[in-house]
Design a protein around this motif. Structure first.
Motif, PDB file in Angstrom:
ATOM      1  N   ASN A  55       0.797  -1.330  -0.008  1.00  0.00           N
ATOM      2  CA  ASN A  55       0.052  -0.072  -0.015  1.00  0.00           C
ATOM      3  C   ASN A  55       0.816   1.150   0.092  1.00  0.00           C
ATOM      4  N   ASP A  57       0.931   3.708   1.795  1.00  0.00           N
ATOM      5  CA  ASP A  57       1.595   4.236   3.161  1.00  0.00           C
ATOM      6  C   ASP A  57       2.763   3.506   3.484  1.00  0.00           C
ATOM      7  N   ASP A  58       2.942   2.026   3.091  1.00  0.00           N
ATOM      8  CA  ASP A  58       4.104   1.378   3.523  1.00  0.00           C
ATOM      9  C   ASP A  58       5.492   1.715   2.643  1.00  0.00           C
ATOM     10  N   ARG A  60       5.632   4.928   1.257  1.00  0.00           N
ATOM     11  CA  ARG A  60       5.882   6.359   1.896  1.00  0.00           C
ATOM     12  C   ARG A  60       6.872   6.329   3.120  1.00  0.00           C
ATOM     13  N   GLN A  61       6.358   5.270   4.089  1.00  0.00           N
ATOM     14  CA  GLN A  61       7.138   5.015   5.375  1.00  0.00           C
ATOM     15  C   GLN A  61       8.627   4.623   5.219  1.00  0.00           C
ATOM     16  N   THR A  66       7.173  12.542   3.964  1.00  0.00           N
ATOM     17  CA  THR A  66       5.873  13.004   4.234  1.00  0.00           C
ATOM     18  C   THR A  66       4.659  12.881   3.183  1.00  0.00           C
ATOM     19  N   SER A  68       2.804  11.878  -0.380  1.00  0.00           N
ATOM     20  CA  SER A  68       2.055  10.505  -0.748  1.00  0.00           C
ATOM     21  C   SER A  68       2.428   9.947  -1.725  1.00  0.00           C
ATOM     22  N   TRP A  87       5.457   2.859  -7.680  1.00  0.00           N
ATOM     23  CA  TRP A  87       5.050   3.798  -6.404  1.00  0.00           C
ATOM     24  C   TRP A  87       5.463   5.117  -6.566  1.00  0.00           C
ATOM     25  N   SER A  89       5.903   9.543  -6.057  1.00  0.00           N
ATOM     26  CA  SER A  89       5.569  10.643  -5.250  1.00  0.00           C
ATOM     27  C   SER A  89       6.326  11.811  -6.286  1.00  0.00           C
TER      28      SER A  89
END
Length: 185
Positions: A55, A57-58, A60-61, A66, A68, A87, A89
């Protein structure tokens, strides 16, 4: 079925419709025709899209970002969409794709390449550092009889220390390889 669910949702509210939609999706309800007699139906695991394995968020982490990230599939080639996902940004991205066995072997056996074993999953997994320091490193891994490359770009402008690719890529591999193994088995 969809009309009944829509009417029910209008009476009970949007939250119930979302829950109902989730239940129907998990239960496997669809309007798709069943496989014809004697025809094999594709297993759900065979249809798992690469973008569904992690996902945003995984991702991004893993980047420690910060902003998305959004997952997109590669463009079709010769009328077929290759298995993979990017993925991205505004400032960075990670991209995984299935590659031929020949491309996999060529990548890990190129002259001057430094391979660092990652020991993640049941297959092989390596951080691949090219002999040319100007080229980005990437990861190569196998699951079952399939081969993959993972590319990690911490900053699209190219201004990052090389170790950042390795740190981020290892975090992503620890999530990605088990997800691929479970979806493809």
């Amino acid at each position: 079925m969809a009309a009944a669910a829509t009417a029910w949702g209008l009476r009970h509210g949007l939250g119930h419709v979302l829950v109902l939609a989730g239940v129907l999706a998990v239960a496997g309800c669809s309007t798709a025709e069943p496989a014809a007699s004697g025809e094999k139906a594709a297993s759900p695991a065979a249809k798992a899209s690469a973008c569904s394995l992690l996902n945003a968020d995984d991702v991004r982490q893993a980047f420690g970002a910060t902003e998305s990230f959004t997952g997109t599939q590669p463009d079709p080639v010769g009328g077929k969409r290759p298995w993979g996902c990017t993925w991205g940004s505004r400032s960075s991205y990670a991209s995984v794709g299935e590659v031929s066995h020949e491309d996999y072997r060529a990548g890990i056996k190129a002259p001057g390449v430094l391979l660092v074993p990652q020991n993640i999953g049941a297959g092989d997994s390596f951080a691949v550092y090219p002999a040319d320091d100007d080229k980005p490193m990437r990861f190569a891994f196998t699951t079952g009889d399939r081969s993959y490359h993972l590319e990690v770009i911490p900053a699209r402008d190219g201004d990052y220390p090389r170790y950042r690719q390795g740190d981020i890529g290892t975090k992503l591999l620890r999530l990605l390889i088990p997800a691929i193994e479970s979806s493809r088995n």
